[in-house]
Design an enzyme around this catalytic site. Structure first.
Site, PDB file in Angstrom:
ATOM      1  N   LYS A   1       0.822  -1.227   0.000  1.00 52.88           N
ATOM      2  CA  LYS A   1       0.000   0.000   0.000  1.00 52.88           C
ATOM      3  C   LYS A   1       0.849   1.268   0.000  1.00 52.88           C
ATOM      4  CE  LYS A   1      -3.336  -2.858   0.163  1.00 52.88           C
ATOM      5  NZ  LYS A   1      -3.816  -3.360  -1.149  1.00 52.88           N
TER       6      LYS A   1
ATOM      7  N   GLU B   1      -2.403   7.941   7.523  1.00 49.68           N
ATOM      8  CA  GLU B   1      -3.212   8.734   6.581  1.00 49.68           C
ATOM      9  C   GLU B   1      -4.188   9.597   7.377  1.00 49.68           C
ATOM     10  OE1 GLU B   1      -3.815   5.952   2.575  1.00 49.68           O
ATOM     11  OE2 GLU B   1      -5.468   6.259   3.968  1.00 49.68           O
TER      12      GLU B   1
ATOM     13  N   ARG C   1      -7.626  -8.217  -9.304  1.00 49.04           N
ATOM     14  CA  ARG C   1      -8.375  -9.465  -9.528  1.00 49.04           C
ATOM     15  C   ARG C   1      -9.793  -9.108  -9.967  1.00 49.04           C
ATOM     16  NH1 ARG C   1      -8.786  -8.200  -4.147  1.00 49.04           N
ATOM     17  NH2 ARG C   1     -10.922  -8.082  -3.385  1.00 49.04           N
TER      18      ARG C   1
END
Ligand code: MV4
Length: 501
Positions: free
Chosen positions: A119, A203, A295
Site C-alpha cells: 500500500k 493517513e 483481480r
C-alpha cells in the site's frame, strides 16, 4: 503473441468457480474444476468437463496449494488457469510459476500485483501518476516521532494502516496524539501476525467516507477503459454486503474525474486484465485513492448488468492476447443494478456463522434477476470456507425500481437449514438512509440494531401472546370456566414469562 485458450482450470470453488465456467462454456472452452474432499459433490465440480481432487478441507491443503493446483493443470493439459478471487488470485509467485510452466495465467502480471499489493508503494506510484491519495506519510513508518509530526500536520483523527494490509486488518483510528504511539505498536503487532510484515503508515482519516470503486479493463497493448463505478459503502467489519452500480452520489463531473484517475492508476502499474480501483469520497465530494484490487471482484455482476459486458469473457480474450473489442465511447451504462451478498450468518446474533444442511434453496427468478450461487439443496454449509452462499443481483431502469425488484427477489429467495443475511439486506433496502442514497460506510453502525430490528418484533408478538395467555389463565383460576381448555395446554405461561425476564 496470440494463443487460443481451449481448456481453463478454475483454481477456485463456490459461486465464482461456477460463474467462470459458465462463460467458458459459452466460449466453447473446456473446463477443469479442482475440489477439496468436502467439495466433491459441489455444483462447480458437476458443471466442469473434468475435475481433480486437490486435498482435504483446509485451504492450505487444497485451494492454496500451488503445487497441487499447477499439478492439476498439467495433469489435465489445461492451457490456462483462472484464479477467481481470494485464494491465489493476487499471489505474484503463483502467477509467475504458472507462466514458468507454459500455462496462461488469466490475470495481471506479478509486477502489477506487487506494485499494488504494497500500500505504501501504491500510494507512491499514485502520487507520481497524479492520482489523489489521503494526506499522510510517504513511506512506511521508520520513526514514530517523524510519523507523529506528519500526523500533527495532516491533523487528527488519523488512520494507521498496514503497508502489506488491506481490508482493515492492522488499521487503527487515532483521535488524539496521546494515543498515537500505542496505536502504532498495536497496528504493527496485528500486521506482523496477519501479514508477516509490520510496516505501517499514517493517513488523514476521512470522515463519513463513501466507498466507490471503478472497474477497469486493460489489454496487452495498453488500451485501458473503465466500466463505470460501483458503490460499496454498506459494509460490515470491512466486508461488503450490498453493492450497487452506478453510485447515487456521483455527478457526471465527479464521475469523469474519478474515471480518469482510475485509468491513470491502471496505466501507472502497466495493468493487464480486469482490475478495480477503490476510492473514498469524503463529505466534501473530494475523492482519494484507497487501493487497487488486482483481480475480478465479488461484486462484478452489477457492472456486467449495467454495461452488458461479460468481464470473464473480457479477461480470457485479453489473456489470449486479443485487443479490447471496444473503446471507451462504446461503453455505456444503462439502468441501475444492486447486489446483495447472501452469507450464512445470523444478523440477529452478531452475524455469527450459521452452519447446517441446506434443506431448502429456492432462488428467485424473473426479469432482471441474477443469482450466482455455489451451493445446492441438500448441500452442507460449513465453516471450512468463506460463509458466502450466493450473490443476488437485480437490474432495472432506475435505482428506485431496482430497489423494488431486489426487495421482491429477497422475499422470494427461500433458504432453510441455516440463518442468512437476507433479513439484513431487506432491512437495508427498506431503510430511508439507503433508499435516499444518503448513506456512508458507517451505515451498519449508525442504523442497524439487530435486537431492535429482528428480535424485538418477535418478542413483542410473543409478549402480546403471553400477556393474553396470562390474563386468560388468571381468569380461569378465578373459576369463570370460560377458558376451559386453556389449562390443558400444559403451557406454564407464568413460568415461561419469569424465565424470559
Ligand atoms: C480509510 C477510511 C477513512 N480515511 N482511509 C481501509 C480498508 C478498507 N476496507 C476500509 N478502509 C478505510 N480507509 C482513510 N484515510 C475509511 C475506511 C473504511 C472503513 C474504516 C473503518 C471502519 C470501516 C470502514 C469501512 C469502509 C471504509
Amino acid at each position: 503473441m496470440k494463443q487460443t485458450i481451449k481448456k481453463v482450470l478454475v483454481a477456485n470453488r463456490g459461486e465464482i468457480a461456477l460463474r467462470v465456467m459458465r462463460t467458458c462454456y459459452e466460449m466453447g472452452i473446456r473446463t477443469v474444476a479442482i475440489y477439496s474432499t468436502p467439495d466433491a459433490k459441489a455444483p462447480h465440480v458437476k458443471f466442469a468437463d473434468e475435475s481433480v481432487w486437490v486435498g482435504e478441507a483446509a485451504s492450505s491443503e487444497s485451494y492454496l496449494d500451488m503445487d497441487k493446483v499447477i499439478g492439476a493443470a498439467k495433469q489435465t493439459d489445461a492451457d490456462a488457469i483462472h484464479p477467481g478471487y481470494g485464494f491465489l488470485s493476487e499471489n505474484g509467485e503463483f502467477s509467475n510459476r504458472v507462466k514458468d510452466e507454459g500455462i496462461i495465467f488469466i490475470g495481471p502480471s506479478a509486477e502489477s500485483m506487487r506494485l499494488m499489493g504494497d500500500k505504501t508503494a501504491a500510494r507512491d506510484l499514485m502520487g507520481k501518476a497524479g492520482v489523489p491519495c489521503p494526506p499522510g506519510t510517504k513511506d512506511a513508518m521508520e520513526d514514530v516521532e517523524k510519523a507523529l509530526s506528519v500526523a500533527r500536520n495532516v491533523g487528527f483523527p488519523v488512520l494507521i494502516k498496514a503497508a502489506a494490509g488491506g481490508g482493515g486488518k492492522g488499521m487503527r483510528i487515532v483521535h488524539d496524539e496521546k494515543d498515537f504511539t500505542a496505536s502504532v505498536k498495536s497496528a504493527q503487532s496485528e500486521a506482523r501476525n496477519a501479514f508477516g510484515d509490520d510496516r505501517v503508515y499514517v493517513e488523514k482519516y476521512l470522515e463519513e467516507p463513501r466507498h466507490i470503486e471503478f472497474q477497469i479493463l486493460a489489454d496487452r497493448d495498453g488500451n485501458t477503459v473503465h466500466l463505470f463505478e460501483r458503490e460499496c459503502s454498506v459494509q460490515r467489519r470491512h466486508q461488503k454486503v450490498i453493492e450497487e452500480a452506478p453510485s447515487s452520489l456521483l455527478t457526471s463531473k465527479l464521475r469523469d474525474e474519478m474515471a480518469d484517475a482510475a485509468v491513470k492508476a491502471a496505466k501507472a502499474c502497466n495493468y493487464e486484465g480486469a482490475g478495480t480501483i477503490e476510492f473514498l469520497v469524503d463529505k466534501h465530494q473530494k475523492f482519494y485513492f484507497l487501493e487497487m484490487n488486482t483481480r475480478l471482484q465479488v461484486e462484478h455482476p452489477v457492472t456486467e448488468m449495467i454495461t452488458g459486458i461479460d468481464l470473464v469473457r473480457a479477461q480470457i480474450e485479453i489473456a489470449e492476447g486479443k485487443p479490447l473489442p471496444f473503446q471507451q465511447n462504446d461503453i455505456q451504462k444503462n439502468g441501475h443494478a444492486i447486489e446483495c451478498r447472501v452469507y450464512a450468518e445470523d444478523p440477529s446474533d452478531q452475524f455469527l456463522p450459521s452452519t447446517g444442511t441446506l434443506t431448502r434453496h429456492r432462488i428467485p427468478a424473473g426479469a432482471g434477476v441474477r443469482v450466482d450461487s455455489g451451493v445446492e439443496e441438500g448441500g452442507e454449509v460449513t465453516i471450512n470456507y468463506d460463509p458466502m452462499i450466493s450473490k443476488l443481483s437485480v437490474h432495472s431502469a432506475t435505482r428506485k425500481l431496482a430497489i423494488k425488484k431486489m426487495l421482491r427477489a429477497l422475499h422470494e429467495y427461500e433458504i432453510s437449514g441455516c440463518r442468512t443475511t437476507i433479513p439484513f439486506c431487506e432491512f437495508t433496502l427498506k431503510h430511508d438512509a439507503f433508499s435516499s442514497g444518503q448513506y456512508d460506510t458507517h451505515f451498519v453502525k449508525d442504523h442497524f440494531d439487530p435486537v431492535k430490528e429482528t428480535m424485538f418484533e418477535k418478542v413483542n408478538e410473543l409478549d402480546a401472546l403471553a400477556a393474553s395467555l396470562v390474563a386468560a389463565l388468571h381468569e380461569d383460576s378465578q373459576g369463570s370456566g370460560k377458558n376451559g381448555n386453556l389449562k390443558q395446554t400444559g403451557t406454564d405461561v407464568n413460568q415461561w414469562w419469569s424465565n424470559r425476564r
